[in-house]
Design an enzyme around this catalytic site. Structure first.
Site, PDB file in Angstrom:
ATOM      1  N   HIS A  85      62.462  12.148  95.420  1.00 32.95           N
ATOM      2  CA  HIS A  85      63.526  13.103  95.121  1.00 32.95           C
ATOM      3  C   HIS A  85      63.529  14.199  96.170  1.00 32.95           C
ATOM      4  O   HIS A  85      62.482  14.715  96.539  1.00 32.95           O
ATOM      5  CB  HIS A  85      63.335  13.724  93.739  1.00 32.95           C
ATOM      6  N   ASP A 164      69.444  18.923  80.989  1.00 35.01           N
ATOM      7  CA  ASP A 164      69.585  19.317  82.394  1.00 35.01           C
ATOM      8  C   ASP A 164      71.044  19.247  82.827  1.00 35.01           C
ATOM      9  O   ASP A 164      71.522  20.107  83.564  1.00 35.01           O
ATOM     10  CB  ASP A 164      68.733  18.423  83.306  1.00 35.01           C
ATOM     11  N   ARG A 171      74.386  26.522  85.830  1.00 31.20           N
ATOM     12  CA  ARG A 171      73.709  27.214  86.941  1.00 31.20           C
ATOM     13  C   ARG A 171      74.562  27.163  88.195  1.00 31.20           C
ATOM     14  O   ARG A 171      74.624  28.126  88.961  1.00 31.20           O
ATOM     15  CB  ARG A 171      72.343  26.561  87.209  1.00 31.20           C
ATOM     16  N   SER A 186      64.533  21.055  86.300  1.00 30.81           N
ATOM     17  CA  SER A 186      65.694  20.190  86.463  1.00 30.81           C
ATOM     18  C   SER A 186      65.291  18.872  87.130  1.00 30.81           C
ATOM     19  O   SER A 186      65.592  17.780  86.646  1.00 30.81           O
ATOM     20  CB  SER A 186      66.743  20.938  87.307  1.00 30.81           C
ATOM     21  N   LYS A 190      64.300  14.951  85.016  1.00 31.47           N
ATOM     22  CA  LYS A 190      65.024  13.694  85.290  1.00 31.47           C
ATOM     23  C   LYS A 190      64.060  12.613  85.766  1.00 31.47           C
ATOM     24  O   LYS A 190      64.189  11.452  85.396  1.00 31.47           O
ATOM     25  CB  LYS A 190      66.111  13.940  86.345  1.00 31.47           C
TER      26      LYS A 190
HETATM   27  N1  URA Z   1      68.303  19.250  92.472  1.00 30.10           N
HETATM   28  C1  URA Z   1      68.223  19.121  91.129  1.00 30.10           C
HETATM   29  O1  URA Z   1      68.196  18.016  90.594  1.00 30.10           O
HETATM   30  N2  URA Z   1      68.202  20.242  90.385  1.00 30.10           N
HETATM   31  C2  URA Z   1      68.233  21.480  90.920  1.00 30.10           C
HETATM   32  O2  URA Z   1      68.187  22.435  90.186  1.00 30.10           O
HETATM   33  C3  URA Z   1      68.317  21.611  92.333  1.00 30.10           C
HETATM   34  C4  URA Z   1      68.335  20.473  93.093  1.00 30.10           C
END
Ligand code: URA
Length: 440
Positions: A85, A164, A171, A186, A190
Protein backbone atom coordinates in the site's frame (compact mmCIF):
# COMPACT_ATOMS: atom_id res chain seq x y z
CA UNK A 1 -22.88 7.91 24.91
CA UNK A 2 -23.22 11.33 23.33
CA UNK A 3 -21.08 12.31 20.30
CA UNK A 4 -20.76 15.87 21.66
CA UNK A 5 -19.00 14.56 24.78
CA UNK A 6 -16.52 12.65 22.60
CA UNK A 7 -15.86 15.70 20.39
CA UNK A 8 -15.20 17.93 23.42
CA UNK A 9 -13.08 15.25 25.09
CA UNK A 10 -10.81 15.07 22.04
CA UNK A 11 -10.91 18.84 21.52
CA UNK A 12 -9.55 19.25 25.06
CA UNK A 13 -6.78 16.69 24.51
CA UNK A 14 -8.39 13.67 26.20
CA UNK A 15 -7.76 10.01 25.33
CA UNK A 16 -10.64 7.88 24.07
CA UNK A 17 -11.43 4.51 25.59
CA UNK A 18 -11.90 1.48 23.28
CA UNK A 19 -15.67 1.68 24.04
CA UNK A 20 -15.80 5.31 22.89
CA UNK A 21 -13.96 4.49 19.67
CA UNK A 22 -16.30 1.54 19.08
CA UNK A 23 -19.27 3.89 19.55
CA UNK A 24 -17.85 6.37 17.02
CA UNK A 25 -17.14 3.64 14.46
CA UNK A 26 -20.66 2.21 14.83
CA UNK A 27 -21.98 5.73 14.32
CA UNK A 28 -19.96 6.01 11.08
CA UNK A 29 -21.47 2.82 9.73
CA UNK A 30 -25.11 3.11 10.79
CA UNK A 31 -25.26 6.89 10.18
CA UNK A 32 -26.40 7.54 13.75
CA UNK A 33 -23.69 10.22 14.00
CA UNK A 34 -24.25 12.98 11.44
CA UNK A 35 -21.54 14.29 9.08
CA UNK A 36 -21.05 17.56 11.00
CA UNK A 37 -20.29 15.80 14.27
CA UNK A 38 -17.94 13.28 12.65
CA UNK A 39 -16.19 16.12 10.81
CA UNK A 40 -15.81 18.11 14.06
CA UNK A 41 -14.39 15.03 15.74
CA UNK A 42 -11.95 14.45 12.85
CA UNK A 43 -10.78 18.06 13.17
CA UNK A 44 -10.27 17.59 16.93
CA UNK A 45 -8.16 14.49 16.16
CA UNK A 46 -6.25 16.45 13.51
CA UNK A 47 -5.20 19.03 16.13
CA UNK A 48 -4.90 16.82 19.22
CA UNK A 49 -3.64 13.56 17.71
CA UNK A 50 -4.09 10.13 19.26
CA UNK A 51 -1.99 7.83 21.40
CA UNK A 52 -0.74 4.65 19.66
CA UNK A 53 -3.25 2.66 21.74
CA UNK A 54 -6.14 4.84 20.51
CA UNK A 55 -4.99 4.62 16.87
CA UNK A 56 -4.71 0.83 17.16
CA UNK A 57 -8.20 0.51 18.69
CA UNK A 58 -9.68 2.80 16.05
CA UNK A 59 -8.04 0.72 13.29
CA UNK A 60 -9.28 -2.58 14.69
CA UNK A 61 -12.82 -1.23 15.12
CA UNK A 62 -12.80 0.15 11.55
CA UNK A 63 -11.38 -3.12 10.15
CA UNK A 64 -14.22 -5.02 11.87
CA UNK A 65 -16.90 -2.54 10.72
CA UNK A 66 -17.85 -4.66 7.68
CA UNK A 67 -16.87 -7.89 5.92
CA UNK A 68 -13.42 -9.35 6.36
CA UNK A 69 -11.84 -11.46 3.63
CA UNK A 70 -9.98 -14.72 4.02
CA UNK A 71 -8.34 -15.59 0.70
CA UNK A 72 -6.31 -18.60 1.82
CA UNK A 73 -8.63 -21.03 0.06
CA UNK A 74 -7.70 -19.32 -3.23
CA UNK A 75 -3.96 -20.00 -2.94
CA UNK A 76 -1.84 -23.11 -2.40
CA UNK A 77 -1.64 -24.37 1.22
CA UNK A 78 0.92 -22.46 3.29
CA UNK A 79 1.26 -19.60 0.79
CA UNK A 80 1.03 -16.15 2.34
CA UNK A 81 -1.21 -13.38 1.00
CA UNK A 82 1.02 -10.35 0.51
CA UNK A 83 -0.21 -6.84 -0.11
CA UNK A 84 1.35 -3.44 -0.63
CA UNK A 85 0.00 0.00 0.00
CA UNK A 86 1.22 3.46 -0.84
CA UNK A 87 0.21 6.42 1.30
CA UNK A 88 -0.29 8.34 -1.96
CA UNK A 89 1.86 10.49 -4.20
CA UNK A 90 2.30 12.23 -7.55
CA UNK A 91 3.18 9.90 -10.43
CA UNK A 92 2.95 6.87 -8.15
CA UNK A 93 2.16 4.02 -10.52
CA UNK A 94 4.18 1.49 -8.48
CA UNK A 95 1.38 -1.08 -8.07
CA UNK A 96 0.97 -1.34 -11.86
CA UNK A 97 4.49 -2.75 -12.20
CA UNK A 98 5.04 -4.35 -8.78
CA UNK A 99 1.82 -6.42 -8.78
CA UNK A 100 2.63 -8.25 -12.06
CA UNK A 101 6.30 -8.79 -11.11
CA UNK A 102 5.51 -10.29 -7.70
CA UNK A 103 2.76 -12.48 -9.18
CA UNK A 104 5.16 -13.58 -11.96
CA UNK A 105 7.62 -14.60 -9.22
CA UNK A 106 4.95 -16.97 -7.87
CA UNK A 107 3.55 -14.99 -4.95
CA UNK A 108 -0.18 -14.26 -5.33
CA UNK A 109 -1.27 -10.61 -5.10
CA UNK A 110 -4.95 -9.90 -4.43
CA UNK A 111 -5.40 -6.19 -3.87
CA UNK A 112 -8.06 -3.62 -3.23
CA UNK A 113 -6.99 -0.24 -4.54
CA UNK A 114 -8.38 3.26 -4.44
CA UNK A 115 -9.02 6.23 -6.68
CA UNK A 116 -7.21 9.55 -6.75
CA UNK A 117 -7.40 11.78 -3.67
CA UNK A 118 -6.61 15.49 -3.95
CA UNK A 119 -3.30 15.97 -5.85
CA UNK A 120 -2.40 12.29 -5.57
CA UNK A 121 -3.46 9.73 -8.19
CA UNK A 122 -5.13 6.36 -7.60
CA UNK A 123 -4.42 2.91 -9.07
CA UNK A 124 -8.01 2.26 -10.13
CA UNK A 125 -8.23 5.51 -12.12
CA UNK A 126 -4.94 4.65 -13.85
CA UNK A 127 -6.03 1.13 -14.79
CA UNK A 128 -9.32 2.43 -16.15
CA UNK A 129 -7.29 4.12 -18.92
CA UNK A 130 -7.07 0.62 -20.43
CA UNK A 131 -10.11 0.09 -22.65
CA UNK A 132 -12.60 -2.32 -21.08
CA UNK A 133 -10.71 -2.92 -17.82
CA UNK A 134 -13.01 -3.07 -14.82
CA UNK A 135 -12.37 -2.96 -11.06
CA UNK A 136 -15.79 -4.48 -10.27
CA UNK A 137 -15.44 -8.15 -9.33
CA UNK A 138 -17.65 -10.43 -7.30
CA UNK A 139 -15.93 -12.16 -4.41
CA UNK A 140 -16.15 -15.46 -6.32
CA UNK A 141 -14.48 -14.00 -9.38
CA UNK A 142 -11.82 -12.36 -7.19
CA UNK A 143 -10.95 -15.75 -5.69
CA UNK A 144 -10.99 -17.54 -9.05
CA UNK A 145 -8.70 -14.96 -10.67
CA UNK A 146 -6.32 -15.06 -7.70
CA UNK A 147 -6.13 -18.85 -8.06
CA UNK A 148 -5.79 -18.88 -11.86
CA UNK A 149 -3.71 -15.76 -12.62
CA UNK A 150 -2.21 -14.87 -9.24
CA UNK A 151 -3.00 -11.16 -9.63
CA UNK A 152 -6.23 -9.28 -8.93
CA UNK A 153 -6.69 -5.54 -8.41
CA UNK A 154 -10.22 -4.57 -7.48
CA UNK A 155 -11.95 -1.44 -6.28
CA UNK A 156 -12.78 -1.04 -2.64
CA UNK A 157 -16.11 -2.74 -1.99
CA UNK A 158 -18.72 -0.95 0.10
CA UNK A 159 -18.72 -3.92 2.48
CA UNK A 160 -15.05 -3.77 3.39
CA UNK A 161 -14.17 -1.31 6.20
CA UNK A 162 -17.31 0.79 5.52
CA UNK A 163 -16.41 3.05 8.46
CA UNK A 164 -13.31 4.16 6.55
CA UNK A 165 -15.34 4.79 3.42
CA UNK A 166 -17.55 7.27 5.29
CA UNK A 167 -14.78 8.93 7.30
CA UNK A 168 -12.40 9.16 4.29
CA UNK A 169 -15.02 10.96 2.18
CA UNK A 170 -15.62 13.45 5.02
CA UNK A 171 -11.91 14.01 5.62
CA UNK A 172 -11.38 14.68 1.93
CA UNK A 173 -13.67 17.72 2.09
CA UNK A 174 -12.90 19.01 5.61
CA UNK A 175 -9.12 19.50 5.53
CA UNK A 176 -8.50 16.52 7.81
CA UNK A 177 -6.68 14.14 5.45
CA UNK A 178 -3.13 14.81 6.76
CA UNK A 179 -3.74 13.47 10.28
CA UNK A 180 -1.25 10.78 11.18
CA UNK A 181 -3.56 8.51 13.27
CA UNK A 182 -6.44 8.95 10.81
CA UNK A 183 -4.25 8.02 7.82
CA UNK A 184 -2.82 5.04 9.73
CA UNK A 185 -6.29 3.81 10.75
CA UNK A 186 -7.66 4.36 7.23
CA UNK A 187 -4.90 2.43 5.46
CA UNK A 188 -4.44 -0.35 8.01
CA UNK A 189 -8.16 -1.00 8.56
CA UNK A 190 -8.53 -1.76 4.83
CA UNK A 191 -5.40 -3.92 4.74
CA UNK A 192 -6.48 -5.92 7.80
CA UNK A 193 -10.04 -6.37 6.49
CA UNK A 194 -8.72 -7.48 3.09
CA UNK A 195 -6.95 -10.39 4.79
CA UNK A 196 -3.27 -9.83 3.97
CA UNK A 197 -0.81 -11.89 6.04
CA UNK A 198 2.07 -9.62 5.12
CA UNK A 199 2.08 -6.00 4.01
CA UNK A 200 4.71 -3.71 2.48
CA UNK A 201 3.86 -0.09 3.21
CA UNK A 202 5.28 2.56 0.92
CA UNK A 203 5.08 5.72 3.01
CA UNK A 204 5.68 8.70 0.78
CA UNK A 205 7.47 11.75 2.10
CA UNK A 206 7.80 15.22 0.57
CA UNK A 207 5.84 17.95 -1.22
CA UNK A 208 3.94 15.44 -3.34
CA UNK A 209 2.80 13.39 -0.33
CA UNK A 210 0.44 13.84 2.60
CA UNK A 211 3.47 13.63 4.94
CA UNK A 212 5.88 16.37 3.95
CA UNK A 213 8.58 15.82 6.57
CA UNK A 214 10.74 12.80 7.27
CA UNK A 215 9.96 12.72 11.00
CA UNK A 216 6.19 12.65 10.26
CA UNK A 217 6.60 9.94 7.61
CA UNK A 218 8.73 7.88 10.02
CA UNK A 219 6.14 8.29 12.77
CA UNK A 220 3.37 7.20 10.35
CA UNK A 221 5.37 4.17 9.18
CA UNK A 222 6.20 3.18 12.79
CA UNK A 223 2.56 3.49 13.82
CA UNK A 224 1.30 1.41 10.88
CA UNK A 225 3.98 -1.25 11.41
CA UNK A 226 3.04 -1.39 15.13
CA UNK A 227 -0.70 -1.65 14.34
CA UNK A 228 -0.14 -4.42 11.78
CA UNK A 229 2.26 -6.34 13.99
CA UNK A 230 -0.16 -6.04 16.91
CA UNK A 231 -2.84 -7.56 14.68
CA UNK A 232 -0.58 -10.54 13.92
CA UNK A 233 0.59 -9.49 10.44
CA UNK A 234 4.12 -9.07 9.13
CA UNK A 235 4.75 -5.53 8.01
CA UNK A 236 7.66 -3.69 6.40
CA UNK A 237 7.45 0.09 6.06
CA UNK A 238 9.57 1.84 3.44
CA UNK A 239 9.79 5.60 3.56
CA UNK A 240 10.29 6.81 0.02
CA UNK A 241 10.92 10.18 -1.57
CA UNK A 242 8.04 12.22 -2.99
CA UNK A 243 9.77 15.60 -3.09
CA UNK A 244 9.51 15.46 -6.91
CA UNK A 245 7.10 13.40 -9.05
CA UNK A 246 7.95 9.69 -9.21
CA UNK A 247 9.35 8.73 -12.62
CA UNK A 248 8.57 11.01 -15.54
CA UNK A 249 4.85 10.56 -16.16
CA UNK A 250 1.98 12.05 -14.14
CA UNK A 251 -1.54 11.40 -15.48
CA UNK A 252 -3.48 8.18 -15.85
CA UNK A 253 -2.81 6.85 -19.38
CA UNK A 254 0.73 8.26 -19.41
CA UNK A 255 1.49 6.46 -16.16
CA UNK A 256 0.23 3.10 -17.45
CA UNK A 257 2.58 3.58 -20.40
CA UNK A 258 5.50 4.26 -18.08
CA UNK A 259 4.67 1.21 -15.95
CA UNK A 260 4.77 -0.91 -19.14
CA UNK A 261 8.17 0.57 -20.10
CA UNK A 262 9.37 -0.32 -16.60
CA UNK A 263 8.19 -3.92 -17.03
CA UNK A 264 10.35 -3.91 -20.19
CA UNK A 265 13.26 -2.75 -17.98
CA UNK A 266 13.35 0.76 -19.50
CA UNK A 267 11.65 2.78 -16.75
CA UNK A 268 13.00 6.08 -15.41
CA UNK A 269 15.86 5.38 -12.95
CA UNK A 270 14.02 6.40 -9.76
CA UNK A 271 10.83 4.52 -10.64
CA UNK A 272 12.69 1.39 -11.79
CA UNK A 273 14.63 1.39 -8.49
CA UNK A 274 11.47 1.77 -6.39
CA UNK A 275 9.57 -0.93 -8.28
CA UNK A 276 12.40 -3.42 -7.90
CA UNK A 277 12.79 -2.62 -4.20
CA UNK A 278 9.09 -2.83 -3.29
CA UNK A 279 8.68 -6.07 -5.26
CA UNK A 280 11.75 -7.57 -3.57
CA UNK A 281 10.49 -6.54 -0.11
CA UNK A 282 7.16 -8.26 -0.86
CA UNK A 283 8.93 -11.49 -1.89
CA UNK A 284 11.15 -11.35 1.19
CA UNK A 285 8.13 -10.97 3.50
CA UNK A 286 5.89 -13.47 1.79
CA UNK A 287 8.09 -16.28 0.52
CA UNK A 288 10.37 -18.14 2.97
CA UNK A 289 12.51 -19.26 0.00
CA UNK A 290 14.15 -15.83 0.00
CA UNK A 291 16.73 -15.31 2.70
CA UNK A 292 17.98 -11.93 1.62
CA UNK A 293 16.79 -8.82 -0.14
CA UNK A 294 19.54 -9.33 -2.75
CA UNK A 295 18.19 -12.80 -3.65
CA UNK A 296 14.66 -11.44 -3.94
CA UNK A 297 15.88 -8.53 -6.05
CA UNK A 298 17.69 -10.93 -8.43
CA UNK A 299 14.39 -12.81 -8.96
CA UNK A 300 12.58 -9.53 -9.61
CA UNK A 301 15.16 -8.53 -12.21
CA UNK A 302 14.75 -11.90 -13.89
CA UNK A 303 10.97 -11.44 -14.12
CA UNK A 304 11.65 -8.15 -15.91
CA UNK A 305 14.43 -9.48 -18.18
CA UNK A 306 12.44 -12.55 -19.27
CA UNK A 307 9.22 -10.60 -19.78
CA UNK A 308 7.18 -12.72 -17.37
CA UNK A 309 6.14 -9.59 -15.45
CA UNK A 310 4.76 -8.03 -18.63
CA UNK A 311 2.97 -11.27 -19.56
CA UNK A 312 1.38 -11.30 -16.10
CA UNK A 313 0.16 -7.72 -16.56
CA UNK A 314 -1.45 -8.71 -19.87
CA UNK A 315 -3.11 -11.80 -18.35
CA UNK A 316 -4.46 -9.76 -15.44
CA UNK A 317 -5.78 -7.00 -17.74
CA UNK A 318 -7.51 -9.57 -19.96
CA UNK A 319 -9.05 -11.34 -16.95
CA UNK A 320 -10.64 -8.05 -15.86
CA UNK A 321 -12.04 -7.29 -19.33
CA UNK A 322 -9.26 -5.03 -20.64
CA UNK A 323 -7.76 -5.00 -24.14
CA UNK A 324 -4.25 -6.43 -24.04
CA UNK A 325 -3.51 -4.78 -27.39
CA UNK A 326 -2.86 -1.56 -25.40
CA UNK A 327 -0.37 -3.42 -23.19
CA UNK A 328 1.60 -4.65 -26.20
CA UNK A 329 1.16 -1.33 -28.05
CA UNK A 330 1.16 1.27 -25.24
CA UNK A 331 1.17 4.09 -27.83
CA UNK A 332 -2.52 3.15 -28.25
CA UNK A 333 -3.34 4.18 -24.66
CA UNK A 334 -5.22 7.49 -24.39
CA UNK A 335 -3.09 10.56 -25.22
CA UNK A 336 -4.52 14.09 -25.10
CA UNK A 337 -4.47 15.94 -28.46
CA UNK A 338 -2.58 19.10 -27.45
CA UNK A 339 1.04 18.95 -26.33
CA UNK A 340 3.07 21.94 -25.15
CA UNK A 341 6.59 21.99 -23.78
CA UNK A 342 7.92 24.05 -20.91
CA UNK A 343 11.55 24.91 -21.73
CA UNK A 344 14.39 26.00 -19.46
CA UNK A 345 14.95 29.75 -19.56
CA UNK A 346 18.32 29.49 -17.87
CA UNK A 347 21.12 26.96 -18.08
CA UNK A 348 21.98 25.09 -14.89
CA UNK A 349 20.84 22.18 -12.76
CA UNK A 350 17.39 21.25 -11.58
CA UNK A 351 17.27 21.75 -7.81
CA UNK A 352 13.58 21.32 -7.11
CA UNK A 353 10.33 20.26 -8.74
CA UNK A 354 7.23 21.04 -6.73
CA UNK A 355 5.48 17.67 -7.00
CA UNK A 356 2.25 18.96 -5.49
CA UNK A 357 1.96 21.66 -8.15
CA UNK A 358 2.49 19.05 -10.88
CA UNK A 359 -0.24 16.88 -9.32
CA UNK A 360 -2.62 19.83 -9.02
CA UNK A 361 -1.92 20.90 -12.62
CA UNK A 362 -2.94 17.42 -13.79
CA UNK A 363 -6.13 17.53 -11.68
CA UNK A 364 -6.90 20.98 -13.17
CA UNK A 365 -6.53 19.58 -16.71
CA UNK A 366 -9.08 16.86 -15.89
CA UNK A 367 -6.75 14.03 -14.87
CA UNK A 368 -8.22 13.99 -11.34
CA UNK A 369 -11.47 14.97 -9.63
CA UNK A 370 -12.27 18.38 -8.20
CA UNK A 371 -15.48 17.04 -6.76
CA UNK A 372 -16.95 13.61 -6.15
CA UNK A 373 -18.11 11.90 -9.34
CA UNK A 374 -16.17 14.11 -11.82
CA UNK A 375 -15.27 12.23 -15.01
CA UNK A 376 -11.55 11.64 -15.62
CA UNK A 377 -9.73 12.53 -18.85
CA UNK A 378 -7.31 9.60 -19.14
CA UNK A 379 -5.15 11.23 -21.81
CA UNK A 380 -4.06 14.37 -19.98
CA UNK A 381 -0.94 14.75 -17.87
CA UNK A 382 2.61 15.98 -17.55
CA UNK A 383 5.81 14.21 -18.57
CA UNK A 384 8.72 15.56 -16.53
CA UNK A 385 11.79 15.31 -18.76
CA UNK A 386 14.16 17.15 -16.39
CA UNK A 387 14.42 15.78 -12.86
CA UNK A 388 16.33 16.97 -9.80
CA UNK A 389 20.07 16.60 -10.45
CA UNK A 390 19.74 16.92 -14.24
CA UNK A 391 21.73 19.52 -16.15
CA UNK A 392 19.74 21.64 -18.60
CA UNK A 393 20.74 24.11 -21.31
CA UNK A 394 18.59 27.11 -22.31
CA UNK A 395 15.66 25.79 -24.36
CA UNK A 396 15.89 22.19 -23.08
CA UNK A 397 12.51 20.71 -22.17
CA UNK A 398 11.66 20.67 -18.46
CA UNK A 399 8.31 19.01 -19.03
CA UNK A 400 5.65 18.38 -21.67
CA UNK A 401 2.02 19.03 -20.90
CA UNK A 402 -0.68 16.83 -22.50
CA UNK A 403 -4.01 18.68 -22.52
CA UNK A 404 -7.48 18.53 -24.04
CA UNK A 405 -7.16 22.01 -25.62
CA UNK A 406 -4.74 24.93 -26.11
CA UNK A 407 -6.18 26.99 -23.24
CA UNK A 408 -5.83 24.19 -20.72
CA UNK A 409 -2.27 23.45 -21.91
CA UNK A 410 -1.27 27.11 -21.66
CA UNK A 411 -2.75 27.46 -18.15
CA UNK A 412 -0.80 24.40 -17.00
CA UNK A 413 2.46 25.68 -18.54
CA UNK A 414 2.08 29.02 -16.72
CA UNK A 415 1.44 27.21 -13.44
CA UNK A 416 4.32 24.75 -13.91
CA UNK A 417 6.94 27.40 -14.72
CA UNK A 418 7.19 28.19 -10.99
CA UNK A 419 7.35 24.49 -10.09
CA UNK A 420 10.88 23.97 -11.55
CA UNK A 421 13.83 25.59 -9.81
CA UNK A 422 16.96 25.71 -12.00
CA UNK A 423 20.16 27.17 -10.55
CA UNK A 424 23.75 27.42 -11.71
CA UNK A 425 25.26 25.28 -8.93
CA UNK A 426 25.25 21.49 -9.49
CA UNK A 427 22.58 19.46 -7.66
CA UNK A 428 22.38 15.78 -6.80
CA UNK A 429 19.64 13.31 -7.77
CA UNK A 430 17.25 12.69 -4.87
CA UNK A 431 17.37 9.39 -2.96
CA UNK A 432 14.51 6.97 -3.63
CA UNK A 433 14.34 5.00 -0.35
CA UNK A 434 14.85 7.17 2.73
CA UNK A 435 14.33 4.64 5.51
CA UNK A 436 12.99 1.17 6.30
CA UNK A 437 11.05 0.11 9.37
CA UNK A 438 10.25 -3.56 9.90
CA UNK A 439 8.13 -5.62 12.31
CA UNK A 440 9.82 -6.70 15.54
N1 URA B 1 -4.69 6.53 1.72
C1 URA B 1 -5.69 5.98 2.45
O1 URA B 1 -6.15 4.88 2.17
N2 URA B 1 -6.19 6.70 3.48
C2 URA B 1 -5.72 7.92 3.82
O2 URA B 1 -6.20 8.48 4.77
C3 URA B 1 -4.67 8.49 3.05
C4 URA B 1 -4.16 7.76 2.01
Amino acid sequence: MNPVDLITKKRDGGEHTPEELGFLVRGMVNDSIPDYQLAAWAMAVYFRGMSDAEATQLTLAMAASGDTLDLHDAVAPGVLIVDKHSSGGVGDKTTLAVGPIVAACGLPVGKMSGRGLSFSGGTIDKLESIRGWSPELSEDRFRRQLREIGLVIAGQTADLAPADKRLYALRDVTGTVPSLPLIAASIMSKKLAAGADAIVLDVKCGRGAFMEHLDEARALARLMVAIGTGAGRQVTGLITGMEQPLGHAVGNGLEVREAIETLHGHGPADFQELVERVAAEMLLLGDPAYHSLAAAQAQVQEAIATGTGLEKLAAFVAAQGGETEQIYHPERLPVAPVQQTLSAEEAGFVHRIDAREVGLAVVEMGGGRKKKGDAIDFGVGVVCQAKVGDRVAVGDPLCTVYAANEFSAHTAIVRLRAAWLVEAAPSNPLPVVLDRIASG
